[in-house]
Motif scaffolding. Structure first.
Motif, mmCIF file in Angstrom:
data_model
loop_
_atom_site.group_PDB
_atom_site.id
_atom_site.type_symbol
_atom_site.label_atom_id
_atom_site.label_comp_id
_atom_site.label_asym_id
_atom_site.label_seq_id
_atom_site.Cartn_x
_atom_site.Cartn_y
_atom_site.Cartn_z
ATOM 1 N N ILE A 63 0.859 -1.183 0.000
ATOM 2 C CA ILE A 63 0.000 0.000 0.000
ATOM 3 C C ILE A 63 0.895 1.233 0.000
ATOM 4 O O ILE A 63 2.059 1.183 0.408
ATOM 5 C CB ILE A 63 -0.965 0.053 1.205
ATOM 6 C CG1 ILE A 63 -0.221 -0.175 2.525
ATOM 7 C CG2 ILE A 63 -2.078 -0.956 1.050
ATOM 8 C CD1 ILE A 63 -1.099 -0.015 3.756
ATOM 9 N N ARG B 240 4.652 7.106 0.856
ATOM 10 C CA ARG B 240 5.295 6.103 1.698
ATOM 11 C C ARG B 240 4.680 4.739 1.412
ATOM 12 O O ARG B 240 3.476 4.598 1.277
ATOM 13 C CB ARG B 240 5.115 6.461 3.177
ATOM 14 C CG ARG B 240 6.184 5.820 4.038
ATOM 15 C CD ARG B 240 6.061 6.238 5.485
ATOM 16 N NE ARG B 240 6.124 5.064 6.319
ATOM 17 C CZ ARG B 240 5.569 4.970 7.511
ATOM 18 N NH1 ARG B 240 4.883 5.979 8.004
ATOM 19 N NH2 ARG B 240 5.685 3.865 8.209
ATOM 20 N N GLU B 241 5.567 3.737 1.322
ATOM 21 C CA GLU B 241 5.121 2.414 0.907
ATOM 22 C C GLU B 241 5.268 1.408 2.044
ATOM 23 O O GLU B 241 6.239 1.452 2.783
ATOM 24 C CB GLU B 241 6.000 1.989 -0.279
ATOM 25 C CG GLU B 241 5.733 0.598 -0.796
ATOM 26 C CD GLU B 241 6.768 0.186 -1.840
ATOM 27 O OE1 GLU B 241 7.142 1.015 -2.701
ATOM 28 O OE2 GLU B 241 7.214 -0.965 -1.781
ATOM 29 N N VAL B 242 4.295 0.529 2.179
ATOM 30 C CA VAL B 242 4.418 -0.571 3.134
ATOM 31 C C VAL B 242 4.109 -1.878 2.424
ATOM 32 O O VAL B 242 3.032 -2.041 1.850
ATOM 33 C CB VAL B 242 3.461 -0.387 4.333
ATOM 34 C CG1 VAL B 242 3.499 -1.613 5.240
ATOM 35 C CG2 VAL B 242 3.814 0.852 5.133
ATOM 36 N N LEU C 213 2.963 -5.650 2.013
ATOM 37 C CA LEU C 213 1.981 -6.441 2.748
ATOM 38 C C LEU C 213 2.254 -7.940 2.691
ATOM 39 O O LEU C 213 2.241 -8.620 3.699
ATOM 40 C CB LEU C 213 0.576 -6.167 2.212
ATOM 41 C CG LEU C 213 0.051 -4.749 2.424
ATOM 42 C CD1 LEU C 213 -1.308 -4.592 1.778
ATOM 43 C CD2 LEU C 213 -0.032 -4.416 3.911
ATOM 44 N N SER D 148 -5.732 -12.405 6.450
ATOM 45 C CA SER D 148 -4.853 -12.928 7.491
ATOM 46 C C SER D 148 -3.422 -12.452 7.290
ATOM 47 O O SER D 148 -2.739 -12.078 8.243
ATOM 48 C CB SER D 148 -4.868 -14.461 7.483
ATOM 49 O OG SER D 148 -6.137 -14.940 7.819
ATOM 50 N N VAL E 183 -2.409 -9.761 5.748
ATOM 51 C CA VAL E 183 -2.337 -8.331 6.045
ATOM 52 C C VAL E 183 -2.357 -8.102 7.556
ATOM 53 O O VAL E 183 -1.580 -7.310 8.086
ATOM 54 C CB VAL E 183 -3.490 -7.568 5.351
ATOM 55 C CG1 VAL E 183 -3.578 -6.147 5.853
ATOM 56 C CG2 VAL E 183 -3.289 -7.585 3.845
ATOM 57 N N MET E 184 -3.219 -8.831 8.261
ATOM 58 C CA MET E 184 -3.295 -8.667 9.713
ATOM 59 C C MET E 184 -1.975 -9.045 10.371
ATOM 60 O O MET E 184 -1.540 -8.420 11.330
ATOM 61 C CB MET E 184 -4.432 -9.519 10.305
ATOM 62 C CG MET E 184 -5.828 -9.032 9.968
ATOM 63 S SD MET E 184 -6.142 -7.309 10.432
ATOM 64 C CE MET E 184 -6.235 -7.443 12.201
ATOM 65 N N ILE F 196 0.381 -6.189 9.858
ATOM 66 C CA ILE F 196 -0.036 -5.076 10.691
ATOM 67 C C ILE F 196 0.345 -5.305 12.153
ATOM 68 O O ILE F 196 0.830 -4.401 12.830
ATOM 69 C CB ILE F 196 -1.578 -4.920 10.598
ATOM 70 C CG1 ILE F 196 -1.988 -4.587 9.173
ATOM 71 C CG2 ILE F 196 -2.087 -3.919 11.594
ATOM 72 C CD1 ILE F 196 -1.238 -3.475 8.554
ATOM 73 N N GLU F 197 0.129 -6.535 12.610
ATOM 74 C CA GLU F 197 0.479 -6.837 13.996
ATOM 75 C C GLU F 197 1.984 -6.709 14.220
ATOM 76 O O GLU F 197 2.425 -6.237 15.255
ATOM 77 C CB GLU F 197 -0.031 -8.231 14.386
ATOM 78 C CG GLU F 197 -1.542 -8.210 14.533
ATOM 79 C CD GLU F 197 -2.161 -9.555 14.894
ATOM 80 O OE1 GLU F 197 -1.428 -10.534 15.073
ATOM 81 O OE2 GLU F 197 -3.402 -9.597 15.000
ATOM 82 N N ILE G 262 3.889 -4.633 12.605
ATOM 83 C CA ILE G 262 4.189 -3.197 12.608
ATOM 84 C C ILE G 262 3.749 -2.553 13.917
ATOM 85 O O ILE G 262 4.450 -1.740 14.506
ATOM 86 C CB ILE G 262 3.505 -2.500 11.403
ATOM 87 C CG1 ILE G 262 4.157 -2.979 10.103
ATOM 88 C CG2 ILE G 262 3.584 -0.985 11.518
ATOM 89 C CD1 ILE G 262 3.484 -2.484 8.841
ATOM 90 N N LEU G 263 2.563 -2.951 14.386
ATOM 91 C CA LEU G 263 2.028 -2.294 15.575
ATOM 92 C C LEU G 263 2.664 -2.781 16.865
ATOM 93 O O LEU G 263 2.868 -2.016 17.795
ATOM 94 C CB LEU G 263 0.520 -2.534 15.677
ATOM 95 C CG LEU G 263 -0.362 -1.842 14.648
ATOM 96 C CD1 LEU G 263 -1.806 -2.248 14.866
ATOM 97 C CD2 LEU G 263 -0.221 -0.331 14.776
ATOM 98 N N PHE G 264 2.940 -4.067 16.925
ATOM 99 C CA PHE G 264 3.210 -4.648 18.228
ATOM 100 C C PHE G 264 4.637 -5.113 18.454
ATOM 101 O O PHE G 264 5.052 -5.273 19.583
ATOM 102 C CB PHE G 264 2.284 -5.843 18.465
ATOM 103 C CG PHE G 264 0.818 -5.491 18.515
ATOM 104 C CD1 PHE G 264 0.393 -4.337 19.157
ATOM 105 C CD2 PHE G 264 -0.125 -6.311 17.940
ATOM 106 C CE1 PHE G 264 -0.953 -4.023 19.226
ATOM 107 C CE2 PHE G 264 -1.477 -6.006 18.005
ATOM 108 C CZ PHE G 264 -1.892 -4.860 18.652
ATOM 109 N N GLY H 25 7.610 -1.053 6.846
ATOM 110 C CA GLY H 25 6.740 0.081 7.158
ATOM 111 C C GLY H 25 7.392 0.999 8.167
ATOM 112 O O GLY H 25 6.746 1.545 9.054
ATOM 113 N N ASP I 211 8.652 -12.887 21.863
ATOM 114 C CA ASP I 211 7.412 -12.113 21.993
ATOM 115 C C ASP I 211 7.663 -10.727 22.547
ATOM 116 O O ASP I 211 8.208 -10.578 23.608
ATOM 117 C CB ASP I 211 6.443 -12.849 22.906
ATOM 118 C CG ASP I 211 5.191 -13.138 22.125
ATOM 119 O OD1 ASP I 211 5.146 -12.720 20.967
ATOM 120 O OD2 ASP I 211 4.290 -13.761 22.686
#
Lengths: 224, 224
Positions: free
Chosen positions: A62, A68-70, A72, A137, A139-140, A143-144, A146-148, A183, A224
């Motif tokens: 995306i 800016r590109e990420v 997936l 799945s 993508v999630m 995302i996880e 990147i976020l976590f 990302g 983790d």
């Protein structure tokens, strides 16, 4: 002629479909050769339909309004590229683009054919649900990450992924490419790479990175 | 008895379905009352099936292993909650959880009923594709916000969303709740709120935020 994947081999339920649907797909499917560097989607608003990857590699990503590109996920042999059929999806208001990463051959099932079969065949409609869930799945997962995940774990994961793709411990990749993949920003990647180097896990060259301790990177990525 | 949504009203293609599918759905659908604060999904591994929201409000979110939460989207009256039927989805390997934000009534179509109808009715299978695409779009929007928008624009967007939900300029919300909504850290939210306050856009109280200049916040949220 070498032994290649047939269109039918992409659909596990091929024999269950009505004959007219099989004939429609077989008579209307094209074969496309995509050159490395080509971008599908975005400004190029063509709606290609469902692409079935015979061989090669595509990267889904995306792009923000600022460019800016990420990254997936990636598509390899036997994968299906569903989002190139976005014009057939009523409720889709986001855009995933694709970059051809190496010479790629695909079967192209045009959007009108896909729509017709999908609206009449419960097998095809179910198949599309499964494909969508599977991409969702992936993508999630990204995302996880990147976020976590902390940045060192994410960088380690990106290096391990690249090692698997290149099948070599000497990765031909720039800090900028890694940043897009993760990302993140290039400076942040450079800082984190220097940390991995100081730990003796990698060696950093111009436009390349050598993995020195795969197992330690693996542990870092899966922590983790 | 007051005039309430019927199960059939959730399915625009109701009349096109075979009678046995309509009867199956009508005879097997339950009505559940969900209390505020209840979490669906996660440790509670029950697979409820497809939930149709008669009234109330649910929040969809993901949770990291460290317990960090990111809000994805909200469900209101007439929305369908698809991911409570995750056990019916083959390729789904991520977990979206739901928090009941206010007293909520739902119709519950059990997973086996959903699976049976979806595997036989092309209308239902197509409907699930559309539902999935629509949720995918909402998640992508959230993700793009998190990845690409500057923090002040995202905070402005979160305040505007909250204003619409509360239907008031006086928002009863903590910095912590905002942080979860935005997928950010509380300290970062506090810092950005102080910036908005210094610009005269909001007033900050204990556990509440008052919007002073809606138009300026709106512009900030929609700036690229």
């Amino acid at each position: 002629m070498k032994n290649e994947l047939a269109v039918s081999s992409f659909f596990p339920f091929w024999e269950k479909m009505e004959q007219r649907h099989r004939e429609l797909i077989e008579s209307r499917t094209n074969r496309l050769e995509l050159s490395p560097g080509r971008i599908i989607g975005g400004d190029d608003k063509s709606c290609l339909g469902l692409l079935l990857v015979i061989n090669g590699r595509l990267k889904a990503f995306i792009l923000s309004n600022q460019g800016r590109e990420v990254s997936l996920y990636r598509l390899f042999e036997r994968d299906n590229c569903l989002f190139t059929a976005s014009c057939t999806m009523n409720n889709m208001n986001f855009e995933i683009q694709f970059e051809v990463e190496k010479k790629t051959s695909v079967y192209q099932i045009p959007p009108d054919v896909l729509e017709e079969v999908q609206s009449e065949s419960v097998e095809m409609a179910q198949y599309i649900v499964n494909l969508m869930t599977s991409r969702f799945s992936e993508v999630m997962w990204t995302i996880e990450q990147i976020l976590f995940k902390s940045l060192d774990a994410r960088l380690a994961a990106a290096l391990i992924e690249q090692q698997a793709i290149d099948e070599s411990d000497e990765l031909i990749i720039t800090h900028d490419m890694l940043a897009r993949q993760m990302g993140s920003a290039r400076e942040v990647v450079t800082r984190t790479l220097n940390y991995l180097k100081s730990e003796g896990l990698v060696e950093i060259g111009r436009g390349k990175i050598k993995i020195l301790d795969y197992n330690a990177l693996y542990d870092m990525a899966n922590r983790d």
